[in-house]
Design an enzyme around this catalytic site. Structure first.
Site, PDB file in Angstrom:
ATOM      1  N   GLY A  58       0.445  -1.075  -0.009  1.00  0.00           N
ATOM      2  CA  GLY A  58      -0.325  -0.027   0.072  1.00  0.00           C
ATOM      3  C   GLY A  58       0.772   1.175  -0.111  1.00  0.00           C
ATOM      4  O   GLY A  58       0.393   2.019  -0.472  1.00  0.00           O
ATOM      5  N   ASP A 117      -3.649   2.490  11.841  1.00  0.00           N
ATOM      6  CA  ASP A 117      -5.703   1.853  12.373  1.00  0.00           C
ATOM      7  C   ASP A 117      -5.273   1.787  13.904  1.00  0.00           C
ATOM      8  O   ASP A 117      -5.344   2.471  14.776  1.00  0.00           O
ATOM      9  CB  ASP A 117      -5.757   0.694  11.642  1.00  0.00           C
ATOM     10  CG  ASP A 117      -7.631   1.073  11.809  1.00  0.00           C
ATOM     11  OD1 ASP A 117      -8.016   1.437  12.823  1.00  0.00           O
ATOM     12  OD2 ASP A 117      -8.131   0.208  11.098  1.00  0.00           O
ATOM     13  N   PHE A 166     -13.200   3.132   5.978  1.00  0.00           N
ATOM     14  CA  PHE A 166     -12.822   2.443   5.255  1.00  0.00           C
ATOM     15  C   PHE A 166     -12.670   2.912   3.352  1.00  0.00           C
ATOM     16  O   PHE A 166     -13.316   3.472   3.160  1.00  0.00           O
ATOM     17  CB  PHE A 166     -13.284   0.822   4.613  1.00  0.00           C
ATOM     18  CG  PHE A 166     -12.309  -0.166   4.337  1.00  0.00           C
ATOM     19  CD1 PHE A 166     -11.600  -1.003   3.880  1.00  0.00           C
ATOM     20  CD2 PHE A 166     -12.411   0.587   2.270  1.00  0.00           C
ATOM     21  CE1 PHE A 166     -10.323  -1.090   3.552  1.00  0.00           C
ATOM     22  CE2 PHE A 166     -11.131  -0.859   1.906  1.00  0.00           C
ATOM     23  CZ  PHE A 166     -10.442  -1.391   2.781  1.00  0.00           C
ATOM     24  N   VAL A 167     -11.233   3.199   2.859  1.00  0.00           N
ATOM     25  CA  VAL A 167     -10.833   4.320   1.973  1.00  0.00           C
ATOM     26  C   VAL A 167     -10.199   3.788   0.979  1.00  0.00           C
ATOM     27  O   VAL A 167      -9.374   2.451   1.706  1.00  0.00           O
ATOM     28  CB  VAL A 167     -10.447   5.623   1.885  1.00  0.00           C
ATOM     29  CG1 VAL A 167     -11.255   6.047   2.965  1.00  0.00           C
ATOM     30  CG2 VAL A 167      -9.459   5.398   2.987  1.00  0.00           C
ATOM     31  N   ASP A 173      -5.704  -0.382  -0.606  1.00  0.00           N
ATOM     32  CA  ASP A 173      -6.701  -1.312  -2.128  1.00  0.00           C
ATOM     33  C   ASP A 173      -8.348  -1.955  -0.992  1.00  0.00           C
ATOM     34  O   ASP A 173      -8.149  -1.649   0.259  1.00  0.00           O
ATOM     35  CB  ASP A 173      -5.957  -2.287  -2.017  1.00  0.00           C
ATOM     36  CG  ASP A 173      -5.261  -3.192  -1.354  1.00  0.00           C
ATOM     37  OD1 ASP A 173      -5.410  -3.219  -0.180  1.00  0.00           O
ATOM     38  OD2 ASP A 173      -6.283  -4.693  -1.320  1.00  0.00           O
ATOM     39  N   ARG A 179      -6.084   0.658  -5.688  1.00  0.00           N
ATOM     40  CA  ARG A 179      -4.837   1.251  -6.123  1.00  0.00           C
ATOM     41  C   ARG A 179      -4.465   2.329  -6.699  1.00  0.00           C
ATOM     42  O   ARG A 179      -3.816   3.109  -5.537  1.00  0.00           O
ATOM     43  CB  ARG A 179      -3.794   0.170  -5.568  1.00  0.00           C
ATOM     44  CG  ARG A 179      -3.361  -0.177  -4.628  1.00  0.00           C
ATOM     45  CD  ARG A 179      -2.262  -1.490  -4.645  1.00  0.00           C
ATOM     46  NE  ARG A 179      -2.375  -2.638  -3.659  1.00  0.00           N
ATOM     47  CZ  ARG A 179      -1.969  -3.236  -2.414  1.00  0.00           C
ATOM     48  NH1 ARG A 179      -2.153  -2.446  -1.758  1.00  0.00           N
ATOM     49  NH2 ARG A 179      -2.672  -4.383  -1.767  1.00  0.00           N
TER      50      ARG A 179
END
Ligand code: 5GP
Length: 195
Positions: A58, A117, A166-167, A173, A179
């Site tokens: 990511g 997170d 949630f993004v 992803d 992505r």
């Protein structure tokens, strides 16, 4: 405030963007903030030749832009861990699947992360790195979901606070996809199966 999806002509709906309900951070906002972070890091690490360490996959997009905007010598290296699994994350199960290529002993490390997170992933990886006796170790994170934190992690450079959502995009992803969106947005709820 959320950016309306159709506000920018750069984001004309296409095969990828049709699944996005709302843009949370536009490409322009992301790029501006990344350049600011790069400026701070360049000032703080002058003469120290830092090693930027990221976790695949990511962070690749953020790491690349960050490094390109830095104005001091620096190098980069990557680790990989077992994939994000919402059902597992509260258990903090992290498996190292690829280690760094470089020795970090005596180096000035900047751990670059896309999202913090719960902090469990980061906390585990920081422990692993600290045990290798770097000269210093700081954290640079693009998105901070601090309300979800289960363990305290020291974040020195932070891009944005991110609320409880949630993004996807800019490296983040959903099931391997989205992505390469240049912005960060929320998927349409009917496409998500996070349960
Ligand atoms: P933590 O161990 O801090 O709970 O987990 C952080 C990791 O969870 C991030 O590196 C990222 O892979 C994943 N993650 C957390 N929030 C999101 C999100 O909103 N979108 C995506 N795609 N991944 C997320």
């Amino acid at each position: 405030m959320d950016t309306p999806f159709l506000a920018s002509s750069l984001h004309t709906p296409n095969e990828l963007t049709k699944d996005i309900r709302r843009v949370i951070f536009s490409e322009e906002e992301l790029q501006r903030r990344v350049r600011e972070l790069a400026g701070q890091i360049s000032a703080d690490y002058r003469g120290l030749d830092p090693l930027l360490v990221g976790v695949l996959r990511g962070v690749v997009f953020f790491m690349t832009d960050l490094m390109q905007a830095m104005t001091i010598p620096a190098s980069l290296d990557f680790m990989a861990i077992s994939r994000y699994d919402p059902q597992q994350k509260s258990k903090g199960a992290v498996r190292l699947t690829k280690d760094l290529e470089e020795s970090v002993e005596g180096r000035h490390l900047i751990f670059v992360e896309d999202v913090v997170d719960t902090g469990l992933t980061l906390s585990y990886l920081l422990r692993v790195l600290k045990a290798r006796t770097p000269a210093s170790l700081e954290v640079c994170v693009l998105f901070d979901k601090s309300r979800h934190r289960l363990v305290d992690v020291p974040v020195k450079y932070k891009g944005f606070d991110l609320q409880d959502r949630f993004v996807v995009g800019y490296g983040l992803d959903y099931r391997g996809g989205y992505r390469h969106l240049p912005f960060v947005g929320e998927l349409k709820p009917e496409l998500l199966n996070l349960a």
